[in-house]
Design an enzyme around this catalytic site. Structure first.
Site, PDB file in Angstrom:
ATOM      1  N   TYR A   1      -3.534  -0.039   9.950  1.00  0.00           N
ATOM      2  CA  TYR A   1      -3.342  -0.430   8.544  1.00  0.00           C
ATOM      3  C   TYR A   1      -1.932  -0.089   8.091  1.00  0.00           C
ATOM      4  CZ  TYR A   1      -4.546  -0.570   3.515  1.00  0.00           C
ATOM      5  OH  TYR A   1      -4.593  -0.858   2.157  1.00  0.00           O
TER       6      TYR A   1
ATOM      7  N   SER B   1       0.831  -1.199   0.000  1.00  0.00           N
ATOM      8  CA  SER B   1       0.000   0.000   0.000  1.00  0.00           C
ATOM      9  C   SER B   1       0.870   1.255   0.000  1.00  0.00           C
ATOM     10  CB  SER B   1      -0.860   0.002   1.271  1.00  0.00           C
ATOM     11  OG  SER B   1      -1.382   1.291   1.552  1.00  0.00           O
TER      12      SER B   1
HETATM   13  P1  NAP Z   1     -11.744  -5.008  -0.543  1.00  0.00           P
HETATM   14  O1  NAP Z   1     -12.654  -4.482  -1.565  1.00  0.00           O
HETATM   15  O2  NAP Z   1     -12.059  -4.744   0.878  1.00  0.00           O
HETATM   16  O3  NAP Z   1     -11.523  -6.597  -0.747  1.00  0.00           O
HETATM   17  C1  NAP Z   1     -10.760  -7.291   0.187  1.00  0.00           C
HETATM   18  C2  NAP Z   1     -11.222  -8.725   0.103  1.00  0.00           C
HETATM   19  O4  NAP Z   1     -10.575  -9.486   1.134  1.00  0.00           O
HETATM   20  C3  NAP Z   1     -12.736  -8.838   0.345  1.00  0.00           C
HETATM   21  O5  NAP Z   1     -13.283  -9.825  -0.488  1.00  0.00           O
HETATM   22  C4  NAP Z   1     -12.755  -9.256   1.798  1.00  0.00           C
HETATM   23  O6  NAP Z   1     -13.922  -9.913   2.192  1.00  0.00           O
HETATM   24  C5  NAP Z   1     -11.570 -10.206   1.838  1.00  0.00           C
HETATM   25  N1  NAP Z   1     -11.170 -10.517   3.218  1.00  0.00           N
HETATM   26  C6  NAP Z   1     -11.120  -9.672   4.271  1.00  0.00           C
HETATM   27  N2  NAP Z   1     -10.747 -10.328   5.369  1.00  0.00           N
HETATM   28  C7  NAP Z   1     -10.562 -11.634   5.017  1.00  0.00           C
HETATM   29  C8  NAP Z   1     -10.178 -12.819   5.716  1.00  0.00           C
HETATM   30  N3  NAP Z   1      -9.920 -12.802   7.022  1.00  0.00           N
HETATM   31  N4  NAP Z   1     -10.103 -13.976   5.041  1.00  0.00           N
HETATM   32  C9  NAP Z   1     -10.396 -14.012   3.714  1.00  0.00           C
HETATM   33  N5  NAP Z   1     -10.768 -12.929   2.976  1.00  0.00           N
HETATM   34  C10 NAP Z   1     -10.837 -11.763   3.640  1.00  0.00           C
HETATM   35  O7  NAP Z   1     -10.301  -4.459  -0.801  1.00  0.00           O
HETATM   36  P2  NAP Z   1      -9.553  -4.025  -2.135  1.00  0.00           P
HETATM   37  O8  NAP Z   1      -9.671  -2.548  -2.280  1.00  0.00           O
HETATM   38  O9  NAP Z   1      -9.899  -4.923  -3.284  1.00  0.00           O
HETATM   39  O10 NAP Z   1      -8.086  -4.340  -1.619  1.00  0.00           O
HETATM   40  C11 NAP Z   1      -7.492  -5.594  -1.795  1.00  0.00           C
HETATM   41  C12 NAP Z   1      -6.113  -5.464  -1.190  1.00  0.00           C
HETATM   42  O11 NAP Z   1      -5.461  -4.302  -1.737  1.00  0.00           O
HETATM   43  C13 NAP Z   1      -6.141  -5.249   0.322  1.00  0.00           C
HETATM   44  O12 NAP Z   1      -5.037  -5.907   0.903  1.00  0.00           O
HETATM   45  C14 NAP Z   1      -5.955  -3.732   0.456  1.00  0.00           C
HETATM   46  O13 NAP Z   1      -5.374  -3.393   1.699  1.00  0.00           O
HETATM   47  C15 NAP Z   1      -5.023  -3.452  -0.672  1.00  0.00           C
HETATM   48  N6  NAP Z   1      -5.011  -2.084  -1.166  1.00  0.00           N
HETATM   49  C16 NAP Z   1      -6.154  -1.484  -1.584  1.00  0.00           C
HETATM   50  C17 NAP Z   1      -6.056  -0.179  -2.116  1.00  0.00           C
HETATM   51  C18 NAP Z   1      -7.256   0.570  -2.593  1.00  0.00           C
HETATM   52  O14 NAP Z   1      -7.127   1.786  -2.817  1.00  0.00           O
HETATM   53  N7  NAP Z   1      -8.397  -0.063  -2.777  1.00  0.00           N
HETATM   54  C19 NAP Z   1      -4.830   0.448  -2.231  1.00  0.00           C
HETATM   55  C20 NAP Z   1      -3.697  -0.214  -1.756  1.00  0.00           C
HETATM   56  C21 NAP Z   1      -3.801  -1.484  -1.249  1.00  0.00           C
HETATM   57  P3  NAP Z   1     -15.056  -8.986   2.881  1.00  0.00           P
HETATM   58  O15 NAP Z   1     -15.797  -8.358   1.742  1.00  0.00           O
HETATM   59  O16 NAP Z   1     -15.877  -9.931   3.707  1.00  0.00           O
HETATM   60  O17 NAP Z   1     -14.327  -7.956   3.738  1.00  0.00           O
HETATM   61  C1  GCO Z   2      -6.993   5.232   3.143  1.00  0.00           C
HETATM   62  C2  GCO Z   2      -7.083   4.317   1.952  1.00  0.00           C
HETATM   63  C3  GCO Z   2      -5.699   3.801   1.598  1.00  0.00           C
HETATM   64  C4  GCO Z   2      -5.820   2.851   0.439  1.00  0.00           C
HETATM   65  C5  GCO Z   2      -4.503   2.313   0.044  1.00  0.00           C
HETATM   66  C6  GCO Z   2      -3.573   3.356  -0.466  1.00  0.00           C
HETATM   67  O1  GCO Z   2      -7.910   5.222   3.963  1.00  0.00           O
HETATM   68  O2  GCO Z   2      -5.986   5.952   3.199  1.00  0.00           O
HETATM   69  O3  GCO Z   2      -7.951   3.231   2.221  1.00  0.00           O
HETATM   70  O4  GCO Z   2      -5.124   3.194   2.692  1.00  0.00           O
HETATM   71  O5  GCO Z   2      -6.629   1.763   0.779  1.00  0.00           O
HETATM   72  O6  GCO Z   2      -3.926   1.526   1.018  1.00  0.00           O
HETATM   73  O7  GCO Z   2      -2.446   2.702  -1.016  1.00  0.00           O
END
Ligand code: NAP
Ligand code: GCO
Length: 266
Positions: free
Chosen positions: A160, A147
């Site tokens: 986080y 992230s």
């Molecule tokens: P998301 O929409 O919240 O999807 C995360 C998935 O992981 C959901 O299907 C969630 O299920 C599942 N999950 C959560 N806890 C779990 C557990 N204990 N066991 C199995 N599955 C579990 O997140 P996303 O935005 O696609 O992000 C995916 C990854 O990218 C995460 O690691 C997030 O931190 C990272 N990330 C996201 C962003 C962003 O801007 N979106 C940026 C940087 C990094 P539920 O729906 O039940 O929670």
């Molecule tokens: C926040 C956002 C970020 C993104 C991502 C950025 O609240 O700042 O959720 O943390 O999820 O991790 O890279």
């Protein structure tokens, strides 16, 4: 055979955790389109069924399993089931994650621990479960979804950021400890991506204007837009393919330039 074959995932088994939708779903879709067999899990049957349907609609026959990635016994049992039903995991993407946006002094220790459990302890548990078979097979790819918060802090995301910072170092340590077995462990650091996880940061205001945080991210991003999960597909295929066999311990930021930019003058 052209050089492009180095980006093929044909014959590989790829497991993307938490991939019923969002970033994980996009990465798994890219892997399937690059030739891999897709395995995914999510935390409940409803999400897994939703994911299987979504993959089918994308023309992908995905193997979906219910598993809480924080439960070591369940993860170990799932790895045995995957190896029996699908095959040895060649590519693991530790994608499952949660965030809780709470000012640190108002956050309970239990809430802090829960975020760290999913975002850091689980990648340890799942990686530990698949590495022995990768060693036996003579190769493996582990990709941890880090992230911006692996590098930067901001208000309300202490747990986080601590977890994602730790995940950056876990990535480097798996590289250090298992690189000699031809296992490459790298990270992808997405910028701000439009998924359900960031939906609260993009909600339109009652007067129809942009959420203040939405405007902030646009000003902080040279690309002047939020990322889409599809922006991560190419980098994820690169890190899962033979084209990256000498890339190890690297965090590839896919952020539209945020980390390089001081931000647009207000
Ligand atoms: P998301 O929409 O919240 O999807 C995360 C998935 O992981 C959901 O299907 C969630 O299920 C599942 N999950 C959560 N806890 C779990 C557990 N204990 N066991 C199995 N599955 C579990 O997140 P996303 O935005 O696609 O992000 C995916 C990854 O990218 C995460 O690691 C997030 O931190 C990272 N990330 C996201 C962003 C962003 O801007 N979106 C940026 C940087 C990094 P539920 O729906 O039940 O929670
Ligand atoms: C926040 C956002 C970020 C993104 C991502 C950025 O609240 O700042 O959720 O943390 O999820 O991790 O890279």
């Amino acid at each position: 055979m052209g050089f492009e074959q180095n980006f093929s995932l044909k014959g590989k088994v790829a497991w993307v955790t938490g991939a019923s939708y969002g970033i994980g779903f996009a990465i798994a879709t890219a892997y399937a389109q690059s030739g891999a067999t897709i395995v995914f899990n999510d935390i409940n049957r409803e999400l897994v069924d939703k994911g299987i349907k979504a993959y089918e609609e994308a023309g992908i026959k995905a193997h979906g399993y219910v598993c809480d990635v924080t439960d070591e016994a369940a993860v170990n049992a799932l790895v045995a089931q995957i190896e029996k039903e699908v095959g040895v995991v060649d590519i693991l993407v530790n994608n499952a994650g949660i965030i809780r946006r709470i000012p640190m002094t108002e956050m309970s220790a239990a809430e802090f621990r829960k975020v760290v459990d999913v975002d850091l302890n689980a990648p340890f548990i799942v990686s530990k479960a698949v590495i022995p078979s990768m060693i036996k097979k003579g190769h493996g790819k582990i990709i941890n979804i880090c992230s911006m918060m692996s590098e930067l802090g901001r208000e309300t995301v202490s747990a986080y950021a601590a977890a994602k910072g730790g995940l950056k170092m876990l990535t480097r340590n798996i590289c250090s400890e298992y690189g000699k077995y031809n296992i490459q462990c790298n990270g992808i650091g997405p910028g701000y991506i439009a998924t359900p996880q960031t939906a609260p940061l993009r909600e339109r205001q009652p007067d129809g204007s942009r959420h203040p945080f939405d405007s902030f991210i646009i000003a902080k991003t040279p690309a002047e837009r939020w990322g889409e999960a599809t922006d991560l597909m190419g980098p994820a295929v690169f890190l899962a393919s033979d084209a990256s066999n000498f890339v190890n311990g690297h965090i590839l930021y896919v952020d539209g330039g945020i980390l390089a930019y001081i931000g647009k003058q207000p």
